[in-house]
Design a protein around this motif. Structure first.
Motif, PDB file in Angstrom:
ATOM      1  N   HIS A 226       0.567  -0.838  -0.460  1.00  0.00           N
ATOM      2  CA  HIS A 226      -0.344   0.210  -0.027  1.00  0.00           C
ATOM      3  C   HIS A 226       0.108   1.659  -0.221  1.00  0.00           C
ATOM      4  CE1 HIS A 226      -3.617   3.048   0.819  1.00  0.00           C
ATOM      5  NE2 HIS A 226      -2.522   3.286   1.838  1.00  0.00           N
ATOM      6  N   ALA A 227       1.617   1.312   0.748  1.00  0.00           N
ATOM      7  CA  ALA A 227       3.109   2.325   0.967  1.00  0.00           C
ATOM      8  C   ALA A 227       3.525   2.809  -0.635  1.00  0.00           C
ATOM      9  CB  ALA A 227       3.974   1.998   1.682  1.00  0.00           C
ATOM     10  N   MET A 228       3.689   1.924  -1.462  1.00  0.00           N
ATOM     11  CA  MET A 228       3.940   2.112  -2.875  1.00  0.00           C
ATOM     12  C   MET A 228       2.706   2.983  -3.415  1.00  0.00           C
ATOM     13  SD  MET A 228       5.470  -0.392  -4.848  1.00  0.00           S
ATOM     14  CE  MET A 228       5.731   0.030  -7.423  1.00  0.00           C
ATOM     15  N   LEU A 229       1.880   1.998  -3.513  1.00  0.00           N
ATOM     16  CA  LEU A 229       1.026   3.096  -4.130  1.00  0.00           C
ATOM     17  C   LEU A 229      -0.009   4.383  -3.459  1.00  0.00           C
ATOM     18  CD1 LEU A 229      -1.232  -0.547  -3.941  1.00  0.00           C
ATOM     19  CD2 LEU A 229       0.085   0.805  -6.063  1.00  0.00           C
ATOM     20  N   ARG A 230       1.530   4.611  -2.433  1.00  0.00           N
ATOM     21  CA  ARG A 230       0.573   5.813  -2.164  1.00  0.00           C
ATOM     22  C   ARG A 230       1.750   7.427  -2.512  1.00  0.00           C
ATOM     23  NH1 ARG A 230      -3.063   7.991   1.358  1.00  0.00           N
ATOM     24  NH2 ARG A 230      -1.824   9.366   2.112  1.00  0.00           N
ATOM     25  N   PHE A 231       2.367   6.630  -2.951  1.00  0.00           N
ATOM     26  CA  PHE A 231       3.706   8.327  -3.011  1.00  0.00           C
ATOM     27  C   PHE A 231       2.851   8.945  -4.523  1.00  0.00           C
ATOM     28  CE2 PHE A 231       6.649   4.804  -1.433  1.00  0.00           C
ATOM     29  CZ  PHE A 231       7.397   6.415  -0.449  1.00  0.00           C
ATOM     30  N   LYS A 232       2.871  10.270  -4.409  1.00  0.00           N
ATOM     31  CA  LYS A 232       2.287  11.379  -5.193  1.00  0.00           C
ATOM     32  C   LYS A 232       3.504  11.396  -6.754  1.00  0.00           C
ATOM     33  CE  LYS A 232      -0.930  13.005  -2.536  1.00  0.00           C
ATOM     34  NZ  LYS A 232      -0.276  12.976  -1.368  1.00  0.00           N
ATOM     35  N   ALA A 233       2.972  11.760  -7.049  1.00  0.00           N
ATOM     36  CA  ALA A 233       3.451  12.287  -8.753  1.00  0.00           C
ATOM     37  C   ALA A 233       5.215  12.816  -8.206  1.00  0.00           C
ATOM     38  CB  ALA A 233       2.997  13.224  -9.688  1.00  0.00           C
ATOM     39  N   GLY A 234       6.205  12.789  -8.707  1.00  0.00           N
ATOM     40  CA  GLY A 234       6.949  13.562  -8.485  1.00  0.00           C
ATOM     41  C   GLY A 234       8.029  12.828  -7.103  1.00  0.00           C
ATOM     42  N   SER A 235       7.694  11.724  -6.718  1.00  0.00           N
ATOM     43  CA  SER A 235       8.246  11.203  -5.886  1.00  0.00           C
ATOM     44  C   SER A 235       9.412   9.425  -6.764  1.00  0.00           C
ATOM     45  CB  SER A 235       7.667  10.132  -4.406  1.00  0.00           C
ATOM     46  OG  SER A 235       6.839  11.742  -4.075  1.00  0.00           O
ATOM     47  N   LYS A 236       8.941   9.407  -7.431  1.00  0.00           N
ATOM     48  CA  LYS A 236       9.740   8.187  -8.136  1.00  0.00           C
ATOM     49  C   LYS A 236      11.029   8.422  -8.553  1.00  0.00           C
ATOM     50  CE  LYS A 236       8.944   4.326 -11.379  1.00  0.00           C
ATOM     51  NZ  LYS A 236       7.927   3.669 -12.426  1.00  0.00           N
ATOM     52  N   LEU A 237      12.268   7.552  -7.967  1.00  0.00           N
ATOM     53  CA  LEU A 237      13.488   7.608  -8.015  1.00  0.00           C
ATOM     54  C   LEU A 237      14.241   6.291  -9.428  1.00  0.00           C
ATOM     55  CD1 LEU A 237      14.664   7.257  -4.646  1.00  0.00           C
ATOM     56  CD2 LEU A 237      14.395   9.507  -6.435  1.00  0.00           C
ATOM     57  N   GLY A 238      13.321   5.604  -9.612  1.00  0.00           N
ATOM     58  CA  GLY A 238      13.420   4.517 -10.450  1.00  0.00           C
ATOM     59  C   GLY A 238      12.473   2.948 -10.393  1.00  0.00           C
ATOM     60  N   GLU A 239      12.655   2.374 -10.704  1.00  0.00           N
ATOM     61  CA  GLU A 239      11.202   1.150 -11.339  1.00  0.00           C
ATOM     62  C   GLU A 239      11.711   0.546  -9.150  1.00  0.00           C
ATOM     63  OE1 GLU A 239      12.359  -2.026 -13.769  1.00  0.00           O
ATOM     64  OE2 GLU A 239      10.504  -3.366 -13.295  1.00  0.00           O
ATOM     65  N   ASN A 240      10.323   0.372  -8.704  1.00  0.00           N
ATOM     66  CA  ASN A 240      10.093   0.334  -7.565  1.00  0.00           C
ATOM     67  C   ASN A 240      10.553   1.133  -6.601  1.00  0.00           C
ATOM     68  OD1 ASN A 240       8.519  -1.708  -9.217  1.00  0.00           O
ATOM     69  ND2 ASN A 240      10.621  -3.114  -8.756  1.00  0.00           N
ATOM     70  N   PHE A 241      11.202   2.133  -6.427  1.00  0.00           N
ATOM     71  CA  PHE A 241      12.251   3.265  -5.490  1.00  0.00           C
ATOM     72  C   PHE A 241      11.530   4.402  -5.666  1.00  0.00           C
ATOM     73  CE2 PHE A 241      16.327   4.697  -4.791  1.00  0.00           C
ATOM     74  CZ  PHE A 241      16.335   3.821  -3.168  1.00  0.00           C
ATOM     75  N   TYR A 242      11.613   4.341  -4.783  1.00  0.00           N
ATOM     76  CA  TYR A 242      10.492   6.537  -4.147  1.00  0.00           C
ATOM     77  C   TYR A 242      11.361   6.720  -2.747  1.00  0.00           C
ATOM     78  CZ  TYR A 242       7.329   3.517  -7.482  1.00  0.00           C
ATOM     79  OH  TYR A 242       5.875   3.572  -7.942  1.00  0.00           O
ATOM     80  N   VAL A 243      10.958   8.015  -2.797  1.00  0.00           N
ATOM     81  CA  VAL A 243      11.160   8.685  -1.403  1.00  0.00           C
ATOM     82  C   VAL A 243      10.650  10.414  -0.714  1.00  0.00           C
ATOM     83  CG1 VAL A 243      11.311  11.295  -4.069  1.00  0.00           C
ATOM     84  CG2 VAL A 243      12.966  11.089  -1.421  1.00  0.00           C
ATOM     85  N   ARG A 244      10.679   9.686   0.258  1.00  0.00           N
ATOM     86  CA  ARG A 244       9.331   9.735   0.644  1.00  0.00           C
ATOM     87  C   ARG A 244       9.225  11.843   0.767  1.00  0.00           C
ATOM     88  NH1 ARG A 244      11.270   5.697   3.838  1.00  0.00           N
ATOM     89  NH2 ARG A 244      10.177   3.639   3.374  1.00  0.00           N
ATOM     90  N   GLN A 245       8.720  12.877   1.749  1.00  0.00           N
ATOM     91  CA  GLN A 245       8.481  13.571   2.281  1.00  0.00           C
ATOM     92  C   GLN A 245      10.464  14.052   2.723  1.00  0.00           C
ATOM     93  OE1 GLN A 245       5.335  15.167   2.906  1.00  0.00           O
ATOM     94  NE2 GLN A 245       4.260  15.571   1.191  1.00  0.00           N
ATOM     95  N   ASP A 246      10.153  13.540   3.556  1.00  0.00           N
ATOM     96  CA  ASP A 246      11.594  13.740   4.624  1.00  0.00           C
ATOM     97  C   ASP A 246      12.956  13.458   3.421  1.00  0.00           C
ATOM     98  OD1 ASP A 246      11.586  10.777   5.036  1.00  0.00           O
ATOM     99  OD2 ASP A 246      10.879  11.104   7.051  1.00  0.00           O
ATOM    100  N   GLY A 247      13.036  12.935   2.817  1.00  0.00           N
ATOM    101  CA  GLY A 247      14.017  12.065   1.889  1.00  0.00           C
ATOM    102  C   GLY A 247      14.733  10.968   2.375  1.00  0.00           C
ATOM    103  N   THR A 248      13.913  10.380   3.099  1.00  0.00           N
ATOM    104  CA  THR A 248      14.438   8.625   3.031  1.00  0.00           C
ATOM    105  C   THR A 248      13.651   8.120   2.067  1.00  0.00           C
ATOM    106  OG1 THR A 248      12.744   8.131   4.501  1.00  0.00           O
ATOM    107  CG2 THR A 248      14.254   8.963   5.918  1.00  0.00           C
ATOM    108  N   ARG A 249      14.062   7.023   1.781  1.00  0.00           N
ATOM    109  CA  ARG A 249      13.985   6.345   0.359  1.00  0.00           C
ATOM    110  C   ARG A 249      13.092   4.967   0.350  1.00  0.00           C
ATOM    111  NH1 ARG A 249      20.219   7.057  -2.246  1.00  0.00           N
ATOM    112  NH2 ARG A 249      20.029   6.568  -0.446  1.00  0.00           N
ATOM    113  N   SER A 250      12.457   4.005  -0.281  1.00  0.00           N
ATOM    114  CA  SER A 250      12.255   2.995   0.069  1.00  0.00           C
ATOM    115  C   SER A 250      12.320   2.780  -1.664  1.00  0.00           C
ATOM    116  CB  SER A 250      10.004   2.993   0.524  1.00  0.00           C
ATOM    117  OG  SER A 250      10.264   1.633   0.763  1.00  0.00           O
ATOM    118  N   TYR A 251      12.950   1.543  -1.282  1.00  0.00           N
ATOM    119  CA  TYR A 251      12.603   0.035  -2.400  1.00  0.00           C
ATOM    120  C   TYR A 251      10.823  -0.853  -2.318  1.00  0.00           C
ATOM    121  CZ  TYR A 251      14.045  -2.958  -6.643  1.00  0.00           C
ATOM    122  OH  TYR A 251      13.974  -3.664  -7.166  1.00  0.00           O
TER     123      TYR A 251
END
Ligand SMILES: C[S@@+](CC[C@H](N)C(=O)[O-])C[C@H]1O[C@@H](n2cnc3c(N)ncnc32)[C@H](O)[C@@H]1O
Length: 306
Positions: A226-251
């Motif tokens: 669910h956390a992956m699907l909630r990322f807003k546009a502009g948070s994607k870093l790469g395939e299955n990899f995103y950045v949160r608002q606080d700058g921490t990232r999640s694969y």
């Protein structure tokens, strides 16, 4: 709404503390079109979810991505400055999910040596130390604040614990942990925070301190959590990899990717399964699907190869 102590983050949906019980192991469904490795997923996405995931093509700029990598330690340290020890709840489920934490001794009185790689403030280790007196825990994190919080915990004592600062992708663990000495490594919601290009370095580092026959117990975000699907546009870093608002990232891991990563670092696979469960927010009447990947990998004994 108050932030709960859970496995979510500030950028994720804020939900009440998750039920500890696991859902059923996932049915395997084909992955979305356009992804270039053959993958299984634990969740079937709705049309809307599929459109959202596959429609997100704009990636964060290369410059910003480099800055996020440079600032990874700083961003996690600021996370602990803001949240102190109040964010994650103690992980009391580890001995239930990973019987090795109790059972992998060769003889009953053997003191189990554990390394919690990416320990945060110790939510994984302190329940274990409370539970089992015959355990020695090395605990490391690259956030100096997190390590300090571990050391300040009333359950911390040097006879049973050694906490130290270490970037798993850069600093040789052998500076603090003897080579081939650890029975069990726990890697709980940590590898997802590491850039995919550096994950192998972290695993190779762990491999060196693990005993032949020793085991890595892994749990982290699974693909389409669910956390992956909630990322807003502009948070994607790469395939299955995103950045949160606080700058921490999640694969978000698919099991094939993880299996290959561990195999490349020299490990053998013991188990590698999706875990599905639902997180319920009674107040808001929301029930969200969570997907985790729970896995075990061993360091082969020399005799295993012959
Ligand atoms: C979600 S927390 C999990 C903490 C802990 N394992 C637990 O179960 O509560 C992820 C942790 O990984 C740490 N981390 C991320 N990248 C790291 C790296 N390259 N080296 C060491 N620690 C890292 C972060 O500082 C953070 O404390």
């Amino acid at each position: 709404m108050a932030l709960s102590k859970n496995e979510s983050f500030p950028g994720d949906m804020k939900v009440t503390a998750p039920q500890e019980e696991m859902g059923s192991k996932g049915e395997m469904a084909p992955c979305v079109a356009g992804q270039n490795v053959s993958m299984t997923t634990a969740r079937v996405l709705t049309r809307e979810e599929l459109d959202k995931i596959s429609g997100e093509r704009t990636l964060v700029s290369g410059f910003k991505q480099m800055k996020l990598e440079t600032d990874a330690k700083k961003n996690w340290d600021l996370f602990y400055k803001r949240n102190t020890t109040n964010f994650f709840k103690d992980r009391h489920w580890t001995t239930r999910e990973f019987e090795e934490l109790k059972a992998c001794r060769e003889f009953e009185s053997q003191r189990l040596v554990l390394l919690e790689a990416g320990c945060g403030v110790g939510n994984c280790i302190f329940p274990l130390l409370e539970d089992d007196l015959n355990i020695f825990v090395y605990a490391c994190d690259f956030s100096p604040r997190a390590v300090e919080f571990v050391k300040q915990n009333p359950l911390y004592c040097p006879e049973r614990c050694c906490a130290f600062q270490c970037d798993l992708t850069k600093d040789d663990l052998r500076t603090n942990v003897p080579e081939d000495s650890v029975d069990v490594v726990t890697l709980i919601f940590v590898l997802s925070a590491v850039h995919p290009d550096k994950m192998k370095l972290a695993l190779q580092n762990i491999f060196r301190v693990l005993k032949p026959g020793g085991i890595v117990l892994f749990r982290d975000y699974g693909l389409y959590d669910h956390a992956m699907l909630r990322f807003k546009a502009g948070s994607k870093l790469g395939e299955n990899f995103y950045v949160r608002q606080d700058g921490t990232r999640s694969y978000f891991f698919c099991k094939e990717f993880l299996a290959e990563l561990f195999a490349d670092a020299g490990f053998s696979s013991v188990a590698n399964d999706y875990v599905l469960r639902e997180t319920v927010n009674k107040k808001e009447g929301l029930c969200v699907p969570r997907v985790f990947l729970q896995s075990k990998f061993t360091k082969p004994r020399q005799s295993d190869g012959s």
